[in-house]
Design an enzyme around this catalytic site. Structure first.
Site, mmCIF file in Angstrom:
data_model
loop_
_atom_site.group_PDB
_atom_site.id
_atom_site.type_symbol
_atom_site.label_atom_id
_atom_site.label_comp_id
_atom_site.label_asym_id
_atom_site.label_seq_id
_atom_site.Cartn_x
_atom_site.Cartn_y
_atom_site.Cartn_z
ATOM 1 N N LYS A 17 31.582 28.314 -0.368
ATOM 2 C CA LYS A 17 31.987 26.980 -0.248
ATOM 3 C C LYS A 17 33.605 26.657 0.240
ATOM 4 C CE LYS A 17 33.984 24.638 -3.091
ATOM 5 N NZ LYS A 17 34.815 23.862 -4.179
ATOM 6 N N ARG B 137 1.056 -1.316 0.049
ATOM 7 C CA ARG B 137 0.032 0.016 0.093
ATOM 8 C C ARG B 137 0.877 1.409 -0.011
ATOM 9 N NH1 ARG B 137 -4.373 -0.509 4.510
ATOM 10 N NH2 ARG B 137 -3.335 -2.337 5.308
#
Ligand code: UD1
Ligand code: CA
Length: 456
Positions: free
Chosen positions: A352, A19
């Protein structure tokens, strides 16, 4: 339970989970960022289990890969012939003098406290069973009592009209002696409406053998709720989120709306901090005191120290932010970003693998990658570190007190000197001198007699 008793846990996880309509095994679906099975595994560890056995079914082979760091025995249940059959696959691997606790990979919110109380009721003369009262008991096994004592469990499909009215149901979670469990498993047959081997039959068998069935209940019904589809999963997700947010509120953190925050991992926040709506925290995040986090921020595996202001819609991943730093709005800190105290990263700035020194600022529209920025530097709007030559990454060093004019490209590897100034619009390809102005652009000129083209 005698203190000396060792605990074995069997986690049933062989259900197909059709399901869920997913290629992922059901128990791998995440709740608060962690697979359901891992929640149950963690509870087993908290209980001090000697050994943990996970029963999986076909299609569940990938569980090993997903959970390769689990310290468990993986047991295949080839065909799913019922809960007793599932337990039987694991029980030969368990010492007779252990206590066995049966848990379910798709019942993720069970609490250690509830399980401890359950285990404490096990003795050589008793079986300990977790039951719950439900307004709508439809589908569940009913607890049959005689003179107040639990004597049997009857599955919904096997129940009489009378028995179907019983609202006390079996949660499926139980604990008993391993040796006795093994005896029972040999006797359980599949003569019932579903043709399954029911684990619940140990209750009748136990009563026959003179065992006392001791029942206990969880504090909340959701602890024993199973997940069969995504709707049920989302219901438990909200319950879990509410629990997690209440922990941080109890520690002195204000949350604009406890229903609009998601914690998918470990979040530790200091007192007097404020978290606005729709923030997501993932992995391990530590936030200090007096920190303000604006709406819509996504923060993962990062540390934010005291007094910081994280403005709306900032995305922060694997970054370290020291005291009194301002970030955003719309900033992106990527892995290896380290912003030192009193520094500032403004809107549309991406950082970064870069250290931004004390008091330095990159306020607008900038990319800093693989860069070491000193203290008290000013990085002008539109500055780009060109750290990638198409094959390798290179480093940019900006020494203390530098002023980088707007729209500058720093082509790495390159160093900007101490207190150096770079004129706006420069492309810097060689190291620049300390204290000096360096610029690279053609002189401004005006073209005489030039006219705009006209439409013919
Ligand atoms: C079971 C109980 C029922 C209880 C209910 C609570 C039995 C016979 N019935 O019924 O009394 O009220 O749980 O939810 O135990 N599983 C396997 N292998 C199998 C069968 C099941 O691993 O062969 C696992 C499933 O993945 C699932 C769990 O056991 O997680 C329960 O199985 P399920 O068939 O859903 O039991 P219920 O019929 O709900
Ligand atoms: Ca079933």
């Amino acid at each position: 339970m005698a203190i000396s008793m060792k605990l074995s846990v069997i986690i049933l996880a062989a259900g197909q989970g059709t399901r869920m309509k997913s290629v992922l095994p059901k128990v791998m679906h995440k709740l608060a960022g962690t697979p359901m099975l891992e929640h149950v595994y963690n509870r087993s560890l908290e209980l001090g289990a000697e050994d943990i056995h996970i029963v999986y079914g076909h299609g569940g082979e990938h569980l090993h890969d997903y959970c390769s760091d689990f310290d468990v025995e993986w047991v295949l249940q080839d065909q799913q012939l019922g809960t007793a059959h599932a337990v039987q696959q694991a029980s030969p691997g368990i010492a007779d003098d252990h206590i066995v606790l049966i848990l379910y990979g798709d019942v993720p919110l069970i609490k250690s406290k509830t399980l401890k109380a359950l285990i404490d009721n096990v003795s050589t003369d008793s079986i300990s069973l977790l039951t719950v009262e439900l307004e709508d008991p439809c589908g569940y096994g009913r607890i049959i009592r005689h003179n107040g004592e639990a004597v049997a469990i009857v599955e919904h499909k096997d129940a009489t009209v009378e028995q179907k009215r019983i609202t006390e149901v079996n949660t499926g979670i139980l604990a008993l002696h391993a040796g006795y469990l093994n005896e029972c498993l040999k006797k359980i047959d599949n003569r019932n409406v579903q043709g399954e081997y029911y684990l619940t039959d140990v209750i009748q068998l136990g009563v026959k053998d003179g065992k006392k069935i001791i029942t206990s209940q969880p504090e909340n019904t959701y602890e024993v709720e199973g997940v069969n589809d995504r709707k049920q999963l989302s219901k438990l997700e909200r319950i879990k989120q509410r629990e997690l947010v209440e922990v941080i509120m109890a520690e002195g953190v204000s949350v604009a709306d406890p229903a609009r925050i998601d914690i998918r991992g470990e979040l530790d926040v200091g007192s007097d901090s404020f978290i606005d709506i729709n923030c997501i925290f993932a992995g391990n995040v530590t936030v200090g005191r007096n920190v303000t986090i604006g709406p819509g921020c996504v923060i993962s595996d990062s540390t934010i120290a005291d007094g910081c202001i994280i403005k709306p819609y900032s995305v922060i991943e694997k970054a370290i932010i020291d005291n009194n730093v301002e970030v955003g709005p719309f900033a992106r800190l990527r892995p290896g970003a380290h912003l030192k105290q009193n520094s500032r990263v403004g809107n549309f700035v991406e950082v970064k693998n870069t250290q931004l020194g004390e008091g330095s600022k990159a306020s607008h529209l900038t990319y800093l990658g693989d860069t070491e920025v000193g203290s008290m530097d000013n990085i002008g709007a539109g500055t780009i570190t060109c750290n990638y030559d198409g094959a390798n990454k290179h480093k940019t060093i900006i020494k203390d007190g530098a002023f980088i004019g707007s729209d500058t490209q720093l082509v790495a590897p390159v160093t900007v000197g101490k207190n150096a100034t770079i004129g706006a619009g420069s492309t810097i390809t060689r190291d620049t001198e300390d204290e000096k102005l360096t610029l690279s652009r053609t002189a401004q000129k005006t073209i005489k007699g030039w006219e705009r083209p006209k439409k013919k």
